[in-house]
Design a protein around this motif. Structure first.
Motif, PDB file in Angstrom:
ATOM      1  N   ARG A  65      -1.725  10.943  -8.654  1.00  0.00           N
ATOM      2  CA  ARG A  65      -0.750  11.829  -8.020  1.00  0.00           C
ATOM      3  C   ARG A  65       0.632  11.528  -8.591  1.00  0.00           C
ATOM      4  O   ARG A  65       0.815  10.524  -9.260  1.00  0.00           O
ATOM      5  N   TRP A  87      -7.450  -3.584  -6.399  1.00  0.00           N
ATOM      6  CA  TRP A  87      -6.502  -4.683  -6.595  1.00  0.00           C
ATOM      7  C   TRP A  87      -7.208  -6.032  -6.484  1.00  0.00           C
ATOM      8  O   TRP A  87      -6.878  -6.970  -7.200  1.00  0.00           O
ATOM      9  N   ASN A  98       4.091  10.057  -9.149  1.00  0.00           N
ATOM     10  CA  ASN A  98       4.646   8.756  -8.766  1.00  0.00           C
ATOM     11  C   ASN A  98       3.611   7.720  -8.383  1.00  0.00           C
ATOM     12  O   ASN A  98       3.909   6.740  -7.728  1.00  0.00           O
ATOM     13  N   GLU A  99       2.362   7.944  -8.778  1.00  0.00           N
ATOM     14  CA  GLU A  99       1.385   6.888  -8.615  1.00  0.00           C
ATOM     15  C   GLU A  99       1.323   6.176  -9.954  1.00  0.00           C
ATOM     16  O   GLU A  99       1.235   6.814 -10.998  1.00  0.00           O
ATOM     17  N   VAL A 150       1.161   3.810  -3.038  1.00  0.00           N
ATOM     18  CA  VAL A 150       0.345   4.935  -2.554  1.00  0.00           C
ATOM     19  C   VAL A 150      -1.143   4.607  -2.721  1.00  0.00           C
ATOM     20  O   VAL A 150      -1.873   5.277  -3.455  1.00  0.00           O
ATOM     21  N   LEU A 151      -1.555   3.538  -2.045  1.00  0.00           N
ATOM     22  CA  LEU A 151      -2.935   3.087  -2.158  1.00  0.00           C
ATOM     23  C   LEU A 151      -3.627   3.157  -0.807  1.00  0.00           C
ATOM     24  O   LEU A 151      -3.033   2.816   0.214  1.00  0.00           O
ATOM     25  N   GLU A 152      -4.886   3.581  -0.835  1.00  0.00           N
ATOM     26  CA  GLU A 152      -5.669   3.612   0.403  1.00  0.00           C
ATOM     27  C   GLU A 152      -6.380   2.284   0.601  1.00  0.00           C
ATOM     28  O   GLU A 152      -6.889   1.706  -0.366  1.00  0.00           O
ATOM     29  N   ASN A 153      -6.423   1.849   1.833  1.00  0.00           N
ATOM     30  CA  ASN A 153      -7.173   0.644   2.142  1.00  0.00           C
ATOM     31  C   ASN A 153      -8.658   0.999   2.215  1.00  0.00           C
ATOM     32  O   ASN A 153      -9.099   1.652   3.168  1.00  0.00           O
ATOM     33  N   ASP A 154      -9.405   0.617   1.205  1.00  0.00           N
ATOM     34  CA  ASP A 154     -10.824   0.967   1.213  1.00  0.00           C
ATOM     35  C   ASP A 154     -11.712  -0.210   1.626  1.00  0.00           C
ATOM     36  O   ASP A 154     -12.913  -0.215   1.397  1.00  0.00           O
ATOM     37  N   ARG A 203       0.850  -1.212   0.000  1.00  0.00           N
ATOM     38  CA  ARG A 203       0.000   0.000   0.000  1.00  0.00           C
ATOM     39  C   ARG A 203       0.875   1.248   0.000  1.00  0.00           C
ATOM     40  O   ARG A 203       0.602   2.207  -0.726  1.00  0.00           O
ATOM     41  N   SER A 257      -5.819  -8.339  -0.700  1.00  0.00           N
ATOM     42  CA  SER A 257      -6.233  -7.555   0.478  1.00  0.00           C
ATOM     43  C   SER A 257      -5.715  -6.133   0.467  1.00  0.00           C
ATOM     44  O   SER A 257      -5.975  -5.384   1.403  1.00  0.00           O
ATOM     45  N   VAL A 258      -4.991  -5.734  -0.558  1.00  0.00           N
ATOM     46  CA  VAL A 258      -4.405  -4.386  -0.565  1.00  0.00           C
ATOM     47  C   VAL A 258      -5.501  -3.326  -0.625  1.00  0.00           C
ATOM     48  O   VAL A 258      -5.536  -2.383   0.159  1.00  0.00           O
ATOM     49  N   CYS A 259      -6.399  -3.490  -1.587  1.00  0.00           N
ATOM     50  CA  CYS A 259      -7.525  -2.562  -1.697  1.00  0.00           C
ATOM     51  C   CYS A 259      -8.522  -3.169  -2.671  1.00  0.00           C
ATOM     52  O   CYS A 259      -8.220  -4.163  -3.335  1.00  0.00           O
ATOM     53  N   LYS A 260      -9.677  -2.547  -2.780  1.00  0.00           N
ATOM     54  CA  LYS A 260     -10.750  -3.141  -3.594  1.00  0.00           C
ATOM     55  C   LYS A 260     -10.385  -3.210  -5.074  1.00  0.00           C
ATOM     56  O   LYS A 260     -10.712  -4.210  -5.744  1.00  0.00           O
TER      57      LYS A 260
END
Lengths: 179, 259
Positions: free
Chosen positions: B3, B34, B5-6, A152-156, A148, B29-32
């Motif tokens: 942003r 992914w 460097n994203e 640069v990822l948010e945990n949503d 993350r 589990s990183v984010c939705k």
């Protein structure tokens, strides 16, 4: 003309091309090396564009561009070395792998992401490929939190959702590198 | 809005394609976004393509000396190096001795098909994700003479690229327990059944009269959509290669050239 102090001036025997980074710094590069950057190649493929034109590379920093040029220069040299000889090819391949490893070894996470974005924008297939593989190697044993931060990822996920997702493959969380 | 460097999604995908399955499963589990990316069928197919090993390896089941348990491993033809050893999936909560009767039918696209000789059914197993699917037993009618059973004589596992389906083919013969051996007639293939993973059911198919072996279950060799077995005509006169096309479900015969 401005030039990155680390790189010696190219031997201006053949044609050269001028590339301008986002901060205005100009790099003069041999044509063969410049053409490794497909974006630059396309720029000159257009009719009526003279080789004297400075190519504006608005999305690439001078730091990244310097490294890209250095890599491409070595890559072109190595490609020239390989031919029909199996032994020479093998040696050239090893040297190229060494070159790739050297490029990523000292690079920070931010630096490597900058290089990936540059290689993508400049459309350098081989470089993009090994950079992606290098990042893959870097993160494959890392934790979810590390990834993350890196991307640069948010945990949503809600806490319940995250717990459920993790439990689906609890065994995949064993043996992960400490952050 | 990206942003500085994203990395954009297409670059993230290029990086993810290099990761081993275990890392990908964790990074769901990183984010939705992914989670959606990693579970996307197109991504999974692409990842499989990127990771298809050019060196074919032999899959085999053996006993681990240290803990006496049964494991499945791959061995390279060239280097004879054994790797990727995994215990049999936990579905098989059997005694170690009962695990003796599990054997590898075949594998393709990273899936392994196992046959349970005692319980008489198959399991499709993904060793990378550790998922297992217990194949339901066939409920097709099998009309056999009194006092006889059906037995699996040949079996095969493969992929139908046209329908993106995995299939198991089961060649049954009639076994008469009163006879201590199979005269060739009893060994003849009596019924052929094909299981489709998509349909999760079995279907009968018609095939040429022949048999494979009287003594053991013969697993087919699967490559590029076709499974093959060494077969014999009913009267033992001819030996040939029987092939089954997973997509068309056609049988083919090939007479091997004499050496």
């Amino acid at each position: 003309m401005a030039n990155n102090g680390e790189n010696p001036s190219p031997d201006v025997g053949g044609k050269t091309v001028k590339l301008k980074a986002d901060d205005g710094e100009i790099f003069e590069v041999e044509e063969a090396v410049a053409m490794e950057l497909q974006t630059v190649k396309s720029f000159f493929d257009d009719d009526g564009v003279s080789y004297d034109t400075v190519v504006p590379l608005l999305n690439v920093s001078s730091t990244a561009l310097a490294k890209v040029i250095q890599y491409c220069r070595r890559a072109v040299e190595l490609r020239a070395k390989s031919g029909d000889d199996e032994g020479a090819n093998e040696k050239a391949r090893e040297e190229r792998e060494g070159l790739e490893a050297e490029l990523v070894r000292e690079e920070s996470d931010e630096g490597i992401k900058e290089l990936i974005l540059a290689a993508n924008y400049l459309n350098i297939k081989d470089m993009l490929s090994f950079l992606c593989r290098a990042v893959g190697d870097r993160i494959k044993n890392k934790s979810v939190e590390y990834v993350r931060r890196f991307f640069v990822l948010e945990n949503d996920f809600s806490p319940e959702e995250e717990e459920r997702t993790r439990n689906e493959v609890a065994w995949a969380f064993e043996g992960v590198d400490a952050d | 809005m990206l942003r500085a460097n994203e990395l954009p999604e297409d670059l993230v995908i290029q990086i993810l394609l290099w990761l081993p399955v275990v890392s990908l499963l964790r990074f769901k589990s990183v984010c939705k976004s992914w989670y959606a990316l990693i579970t996307n069928q197109n991504f999974i197919a692409k990842h499989l393509l990127y990771n298809k090993n050019c060196n074919t390896q032999l899959l085999f089941k053996t006993r681990d000396k240290s803990n006496e348990d049964y494991v499945v491993s791959t061995i390279s033809h060239e280097t004879l190096q054994v790797s990727l050893t995994q215990p049999l999936p936990p579905y098989f909560e059997l005694d170690v001795d009962e695990k003796f009767f599990i054997f590898v039918v075949g594998s393709c696209n990273g899936l392994v098909c196992l046959h349970d000789y005692l319980a008489l059914h198959e399991v499709i197993w993904n060793p990378a994700t550790k998922e297992t699917k217990i194949v339901p037993k066939s409920n097709l009618p099998r009309i056999v003479p009194a006092g006889c059973y059906t037995r699996t004589e040949g079996i095969g596992f493969g992929f139908d690229a046209k329908t993106n389906d995995y299939k198991i083919i089961n060649f049954l013969n009639i076994y008469n327990p009163r006879l201590s051996y199979y005269p060739s007639k009893n060994g003849v293939i009596f019924q052929i059944e094909v299981y489709s993973l998509r349909a999760d059911s079995w279907r009968k198919v018609d095939g040429p009269p022949c048999f494979f072996s009287n003594r053991e279950i013969i697993p087919g060799t699967y490559i590029n959509g076709m499974a093959s077995w060494a077969a014999y005509s009913n009267d033992w006169e001819e030996s040939f290669l029987l092939s089954f096309d997973m997509s068309n479900e056609d049988f083919g015969r090939m007479t091997p050239c004499s050496l």
